[in-house]
Design an enzyme around this catalytic site. Sequence first.
Site, PDB file in Angstrom:
ATOM      1  N   LYS A 185      -0.695  19.464   9.148  1.00  0.00           N
ATOM      2  CA  LYS A 185      -1.086  18.661  10.315  1.00  0.00           C
ATOM      3  C   LYS A 185       0.142  18.295  11.161  1.00  0.00           C
ATOM      4  O   LYS A 185       1.238  18.745  10.877  1.00  0.00           O
ATOM      5  CB  LYS A 185      -1.868  17.431   9.839  1.00  0.00           C
ATOM      6  CG  LYS A 185      -3.087  17.780   8.944  1.00  0.00           C
ATOM      7  CD  LYS A 185      -4.247  18.347   9.732  1.00  0.00           C
ATOM      8  CE  LYS A 185      -5.329  19.059   8.919  1.00  0.00           C
ATOM      9  NZ  LYS A 185      -6.087  18.283   7.962  1.00  0.00           N
TER      10      LYS A 185
HETATM   11  C1  LIG Z   1      -7.218  18.058   7.054  1.00  0.00           C
HETATM   12  C2  LIG Z   1      -8.578  17.620   7.414  1.00  0.00           C
HETATM   13  C3  LIG Z   1      -9.194  16.490   6.862  1.00  0.00           C
HETATM   14  C4  LIG Z   1      -8.589  15.626   5.800  1.00  0.00           C
HETATM   15  O1  LIG Z   1      -7.867  16.303   4.907  1.00  0.00           O
HETATM   16  P1  LIG Z   1      -6.898  15.728   3.803  1.00  0.00           P
HETATM   17  O2  LIG Z   1      -6.354  17.000   3.263  1.00  0.00           O
HETATM   18  O3  LIG Z   1      -7.737  14.977   2.834  1.00  0.00           O
HETATM   19  O4  LIG Z   1      -5.843  14.859   4.416  1.00  0.00           O
HETATM   20  C5  LIG Z   1     -10.441  16.137   7.339  1.00  0.00           C
HETATM   21  N1  LIG Z   1     -11.054  16.823   8.301  1.00  0.00           N
HETATM   22  C6  LIG Z   1     -10.492  17.900   8.871  1.00  0.00           C
HETATM   23  C7  LIG Z   1     -11.216  18.587   9.983  1.00  0.00           C
HETATM   24  C8  LIG Z   1      -9.249  18.352   8.434  1.00  0.00           C
HETATM   25  O5  LIG Z   1      -8.709  19.443   8.986  1.00  0.00           O
END
Ligand SMILES: *Cc1c(COP(=O)(O)O)cnc(C)c1O
Length: 389
Positions: A185
């Site tokens: 991210k």
């Molecule tokens: C990355 C992501 C999350 C949450 O992910 P974690 O790996 O738990 O931090 C939730 N929704 C979307 C669309 C994502 O890409």
Amino acid sequence: MSHFLPYGAQSIDDADLAAVVEALRSPYLTTGPRVGEFEAALASAVEAPHAVAMSSGTAALHAACHALDLGPEDEVIVPAVTFLATSNAVLYAGARPVFSDVCPDCGLMRPEDLEAAWTPRTRAVIPVHLTGRPVDMEVLSAFARERGAAVIDDAAHALGASLRGTPIGGGAWSDMSIFSFHPVKHATTGEGGAVVTADEGLAARVRTFISHGMVREPDQLKAPSPGPWYYEQQELGYNYRITDIQCALGTSQMSRLGGFVARRRHLARLYEERLASLDAVEINDPGPDGSVSAYHLFGILLDFEGLGTTRAEVMQGLRERSIGTQVHYIPVPAQPYYRELGYDPAPFTGAAEYYRRTLSLPMFPAMEDGDVDRVCDALEAVLAELGAR
Ligand SMILES: *Cc1c(COP(=O)(O)O)cnc(C)c1O
């Protein structure tokens, strides 16, 4: 052989390392001052009054759903094209996820998709800013709020994105927004997530939930406090806390967020220029008017079958040229678990059409301008090779 380019990657610098080492040498490895510092950095970046950091974006979705007090009769609309966590969180909270279709060309939930999925039991909607392009929150949110439903936006792809000049996550259109700090991210804490909100009461509920449902503040206790050790468990919560070690990294990363997002936008412009001459490749629709993407991903659409090939072959050809790609996402109602719950992917034709053609190319701030050429040259060569058979 050139170095491998993954579809996404973190950028860690010496300041990040120093911040983590300092946290490790401090008295607090968890529940210390660095958690609040990270929360303040995030709140300020998205112009939100409250941010609550926790162990993952998935935990943030769970906490946000919990804070809405959903029951087994309550439905929450989520797009069919998203990461599993979005709809799983609704199940964790004991409610029923209802999928909406998405735009076949952009993968985003449109107002007509929301309307089609709406029922008298709809209590909330969780739109997803897929790849970093904001959905039209202005319209979706007005539709939901007129009908008395809550809005949680899954902004895991959209840290740094904006819609008509307003940052995603600022609370303009939703009760809560969630972010993820997974390494792919925009900024990372290793694993981590946050709920941001303009609602103080929701922020307090989320905070209680991520630490066992435990309350210590004297004005919130149900019984008179017999002394300073006293606490009460007032509901069932979890340990979803984030550590000071992670938050030290997060605050250091957040100080470079502007640069990270600018770099992603620059790379996206280069991709757009370079791919314009590749007829077989359609660049992802930019999203609604006035939206500015944060480019978590750089998605393209390819009619693999029409080109006489398959996505697996194209991905393999790119991999042989040291280029990683990924598919975001398999429609959730097509997952075996959801099918066993009685869901059927067939009605979601927009989701199927988007899934059939989507491919995410490498996109991360540490990429060099020349890497975009390398990816595009490789894609051109692979398509020529596979299509010419
Ligand atoms: C990355 C992501 C999350 C949450 O992910 P974690 O790996 O738990 O931090 C939730 N929704 C979307 C669309 C994502 O890409």
